[in-house]
Design an enzyme around this catalytic site. Structure first.
Site, mmCIF file in Angstrom:
data_model
loop_
_atom_site.group_PDB
_atom_site.id
_atom_site.type_symbol
_atom_site.label_atom_id
_atom_site.label_comp_id
_atom_site.label_asym_id
_atom_site.label_seq_id
_atom_site.Cartn_x
_atom_site.Cartn_y
_atom_site.Cartn_z
ATOM 1 N N HIS A 191 57.134 -51.756 -7.455
ATOM 2 C CA HIS A 191 57.228 -50.654 -6.482
ATOM 3 C C HIS A 191 56.071 -49.691 -6.680
ATOM 4 O O HIS A 191 56.260 -48.641 -7.303
ATOM 5 C CB HIS A 191 58.563 -49.936 -6.659
ATOM 6 N N PHE A 192 54.855 -49.981 -6.269
ATOM 7 C CA PHE A 192 54.438 -51.213 -5.608
ATOM 8 C C PHE A 192 53.250 -51.749 -6.390
ATOM 9 O O PHE A 192 52.529 -50.939 -6.999
ATOM 10 C CB PHE A 192 54.027 -50.909 -4.160
#
Lengths: 82, 146
Positions: free
Chosen positions: B49-50
Site C-alpha cells: 500500500h502502495f
C-alpha cells in the site's frame, strides 16, 4: 399537535435510527417497537446530551425508552434546576 | 510518557503487527487520552500500500484511533476493562484530510463523549506535525466475557 420540542426530539431520534419521523410515535418503545439496540441507544443519549447540554446519568438511561420519556425526563431536570 | 507499551498491552487485546499505539503521552481525568504511534518505514502494510508509493491505509489509521478510544473506556471503567471484555465496533463517522507517510509520528487525541458499562461514544483526532490527518467518531459496544 406535537410541540416544537417534541418535533426536535423526534427528528434527532429519527436521524440516528434511520426511521422516518412520522413513524416514531411519542410512546413507541425504542427497543421493542423501533428496533433500537444498545449502540443506537447510546448514540441517542449522546446526541441529546450534546444538543441540550445535559448529562444523563448512566443509571437513568434504561428508563428512557420513548420520545415521551425524553420529554418527561427533561421536564424533571428543569424542575430540579428551578 | 505516561503509559508504555506494556501498560497499553495490559488493556488492549491487539498485538503486533496490529497494535497501533506506542505510548500514551497525556491523560485528562476520565475524559481524554493522547497517544503516539511512530510509523516505521518497515511497517508490514507499506509493501502493498502502495509499491513505490507508501501511504498508511486509512482503515489502519481508523484502527489506531479506535484502539485509543478503548484506552478512554479503560479510564472510565477500569474494573470492566481489566476483566478483558470483547470490544466491538458499531459505527464510525470519519474524515480523512492528509495522508500518513513513513516516519510520521501520529498523535491521536481521543475524547469521551458518553461511556456506559456496555457502550461508548468517543471522538478522536489524529494529527501529524500539528496538522489534522483524520477525524473520527466511534460508537462501540462492550461485552463482558463469562
Amino acid at each position: 399537535m406535537p410541540s416544537n420540542y417534541e418535533k426536535e426530539i423526534t427528528q434527532l431520534v429519527s436521524e440516528i435510527i434511520e426511521i422516518p419521523e412520522e413513524k416514531i410515535a411519542p410512546d413507541a418503545d425504542f427497543f421493542t417497537d423501533l428496533g433500537v439496540d444498545s449502540l443506537k441507544a447510546i448514540e441517542i443519549v449522546a446526541a441529546f446530551e450534546k444538543k441540550y447540554r445535559l448529562i444523563i446519568p448512566e443509571q437513568d438511561i434504561p428508563k428512557i425508552r420513548t420520545v415521551k420519556h425524553i420529554l418527561d425526563y427533561t421536564k424533571n431536570i428543569k424542575k430540579e434546576t428551578k | 510518557m505516561i503509559w508504555d507499551k506494556e501498560k497499553i498491552k495490559s488493556i488492549l487485546p491487539q498485538r503486533e503487527p496490529f497494535l497501533f499505539i506506542d505510548e500514551v503521552i497525556e491523560i485528562e481525568s476520565n475524559q481524554k487520552v493522547i497517544a503516539r504511534k511512530h510509523i516505521d518505514p518497515d511497517e508490514f502494510f507499506f509493501n502493498g500500500h502502495f509499491p513505490g508509493n507508501p501511504v498508511m491505509p486509512g482503515v489502519l489509521l481508523i484502527e489506531a484511533m479506535a484502539q485509543t478510544s478503548i484506552l478512554v473506556y479503560y479510564l472510565c471503567k477500569p474494573e470492566i476493562a481489566n476483566a478483558h471484555p470483547t470490544y466491538y465496533l458499531g459505527k464510525v463517522k470519519s474524515e480523512f484530510l492528509t495522508p500518513v507517510l513513513p516516519n510520521d509520528d501520529i498523535i491521536i487525541e481521543a475524547r469521551n463523549i458518553k461511556i456506559t458499562d456496555t457502550a461508548g461514544v468517543v471522538n478522536t483526532i489524529a494529527r501529524v506535525d500539528g496538522k489534522t490527518a483524520a477525524k473520527a467518531e466511534f460508537v462501540f459496544g462492550i461485552k463482558k466475557n463469562e
